[in-house]
Motif scaffolding. Structure first.
Motif, PDB file in Angstrom:
ATOM      1  N   UNK A 119      19.367  97.759  92.975  1.00 26.59           N
ATOM      2  CA  UNK A 119      17.998  98.266  93.123  1.00 26.59           C
ATOM      3  C   UNK A 119      17.079  97.690  92.050  1.00 26.59           C
ATOM      4  N   UNK A 120      17.612  97.552  90.840  1.00 23.20           N
ATOM      5  CA  UNK A 120      16.834  96.905  89.786  1.00 23.20           C
ATOM      6  C   UNK A 120      16.549  95.448  90.147  1.00 23.20           C
ATOM      7  N   UNK A 121      17.563  94.788  90.710  1.00 21.33           N
ATOM      8  CA  UNK A 121      17.365  93.409  91.137  1.00 21.33           C
ATOM      9  C   UNK A 121      16.300  93.296  92.210  1.00 21.33           C
ATOM     10  N   UNK A 122      16.325  94.223  93.159  1.00 24.12           N
ATOM     11  CA  UNK A 122      15.308  94.224  94.218  1.00 24.12           C
ATOM     12  C   UNK A 122      13.927  94.500  93.645  1.00 24.12           C
ATOM     13  N   UNK A 123      13.871  95.424  92.684  1.00 22.54           N
ATOM     14  CA  UNK A 123      12.587  95.711  92.040  1.00 22.54           C
ATOM     15  C   UNK A 123      12.041  94.462  91.354  1.00 22.54           C
ATOM     16  N   UNK A 124      12.915  93.722  90.675  1.00 20.03           N
ATOM     17  CA  UNK A 124      12.480  92.492  90.026  1.00 20.03           C
ATOM     18  C   UNK A 124      11.960  91.474  91.023  1.00 20.03           C
ATOM     19  N   UNK A 125      12.621  91.393  92.172  1.00 19.61           N
ATOM     20  CA  UNK A 125      12.180  90.462  93.213  1.00 19.61           C
ATOM     21  C   UNK A 125      10.814  90.863  93.766  1.00 19.61           C
ATOM     22  N   UNK A 126      10.625  92.157  94.006  1.00 18.11           N
ATOM     23  CA  UNK A 126       9.341  92.642  94.521  1.00 18.11           C
ATOM     24  C   UNK A 126       8.225  92.344  93.521  1.00 18.11           C
ATOM     25  N   UNK A 127       8.498  92.607  92.245  1.00 17.79           N
ATOM     26  CA  UNK A 127       7.487  92.313  91.217  1.00 17.79           C
ATOM     27  C   UNK A 127       7.185  90.817  91.190  1.00 17.79           C
ATOM     28  N   UNK A 128       8.233  89.997  91.291  1.00 18.34           N
ATOM     29  CA  UNK A 128       8.043  88.549  91.301  1.00 18.34           C
ATOM     30  C   UNK A 128       7.231  88.084  92.497  1.00 18.34           C
ATOM     31  N   UNK A 129       7.480  88.656  93.672  1.00  9.84           N
ATOM     32  CA  UNK A 129       6.736  88.263  94.867  1.00  9.84           C
ATOM     33  C   UNK A 129       5.273  88.690  94.762  1.00  9.84           C
ATOM     34  N   UNK A 130       5.033  89.845  94.141  1.00  6.83           N
ATOM     35  CA  UNK A 130       3.645  90.275  93.931  1.00  6.83           C
ATOM     36  C   UNK A 130       2.906  89.261  93.068  1.00  6.83           C
ATOM     37  N   UNK A 131       3.610  88.782  92.031  1.00  5.32           N
ATOM     38  CA  UNK A 131       2.995  87.776  91.155  1.00  5.32           C
ATOM     39  C   UNK A 131       2.735  86.470  91.910  1.00  5.32           C
ATOM     40  N   UNK A 132       3.655  86.096  92.827  1.00  2.00           N
ATOM     41  CA  UNK A 132       3.474  84.873  93.613  1.00  2.00           C
ATOM     42  C   UNK A 132       2.243  84.982  94.503  1.00  2.00           C
ATOM     43  N   UNK A 133       2.098  86.118  95.186  1.00  7.69           N
ATOM     44  CA  UNK A 133       0.942  86.294  96.070  1.00  7.69           C
ATOM     45  C   UNK A 133      -0.358  86.384  95.280  1.00  7.69           C
ATOM     46  N   UNK A 134      -0.263  86.919  94.083  1.00  7.34           N
ATOM     47  CA  UNK A 134      -1.458  86.941  93.234  1.00  7.34           C
ATOM     48  C   UNK A 134      -1.872  85.527  92.869  1.00  7.34           C
ATOM     49  N   UNK A 135      -0.867  84.675  92.620  1.00  7.62           N
ATOM     50  CA  UNK A 135      -1.157  83.275  92.311  1.00  7.62           C
ATOM     51  C   UNK A 135      -1.769  82.562  93.506  1.00  7.62           C
ATOM     52  N   UNK A 136      -1.310  82.922  94.716  1.00  4.50           N
ATOM     53  CA  UNK A 136      -1.856  82.316  95.921  1.00  4.50           C
ATOM     54  C   UNK A 136      -3.338  82.663  96.067  1.00  4.50           C
ATOM     55  N   UNK A 137      -3.670  83.913  95.777  1.00  4.85           N
ATOM     56  CA  UNK A 137      -5.067  84.346  95.875  1.00  4.85           C
ATOM     57  C   UNK A 137      -5.957  83.592  94.903  1.00  4.85           C
TER      58      UNK A 137
END
Length: 211
Positions: A119-137
């Motif tokens: 679950x911690x690993x999944x949380x890290x992935x979700x946080x990372x994907x949020x950062x990726x989409x923020x970079x896309x914006x």
């Protein structure tokens, strides 16, 4: 390896802590749940020999409790033997519940690590994907290499979390099964002692073979 862990971000800290806890518990339980430590045959033989020769003393029974978990059960049973078969059996069962609690020590923590790490690993992935989409914006989707790198970094935490969780889960199931097997053996040997004390089973000349 260090670069990969650093790329996972701050969420890697609790995952690494989980791995350390799991590793420590696994080592400790492997050492503690040894058959020779919990049900040593020499302790059983010594009790049977003392019983056959009527050399059981209160001092000996108190010392017996410190030798091994099986010693705790045998000592408790013998101390209450004078009160009758049922009281002796009930006292052993009551002491057995405490022994089982000790045998299962840290297994809950190990199971928690097995559940929390992915679950911690999944949380890290979700946080990372949020950062990726923020970079896309901000920069757009034109830089595919940067986006691929960001996604791969985001997935690192899930991979590491599963790497910690899978062995922890396997170890937890193994130790739980090990405890169950030990408990069955402790119960069988303790009940045989009740039969020996109350004349339902004979002790051999060597003091062995009955328990």
């Amino acid at each position: 390896m260090l670069e990969m862990l650093m790329a996972g971000g701050f969420i890697m800290i609790p995952i690494l802590l989980c791995s350390i806890i799991a590793f420590a518990i696994i080592l400790e339980r492997f050492w503690t749940l040894r058959h020779s430590k919990i049900v040593p045959q020499e302790v059983i033989n010594d009790v049977l020999g003392k019983l056959k020769n009527k050399q059981l003393t209160t001092r000996y029974l108190k010392d017996l409790r410190e030798k091994a978990p099986i010693g705790r059960l045998l000592s408790t049973g013998l101390l209450n033997a004078k009160h009758g078969r049922e009281i002796m059996k009930e006292s052993i069962e009551e002491e057995a519940s405490h022994v089982v609690h000790d045998l299962e020590q840290f297994l809950t923590a190990l199971g928690t690590v097995a559940a929390v790490a992915p679950l911690l690993g999944l949380l890290g992935t979700v946080i990372g994907m949020i950062e990726v989409f923020a970079e896309i914006q901000i920069a757009g989707a034109g830089n595919t290499q940067a986006l691929a790198g960001g996604i791969s970094k985001a997935l690192i935490t899930t991979a590491v979390g599963l790497t910690v969780a899978i062995p922890a889960l396997v170890a937890h199931r193994y130790f739980q099964r090990r405890v169950d097997e030990i408990v069955v053996e402790l119960e069988q040997r303790s009940l045989k002692l009740v039969e020996v004390v109350h004349g339902e089973r004979e002790v051999t000349d060597e003091g062995t073979g009955s328990l």
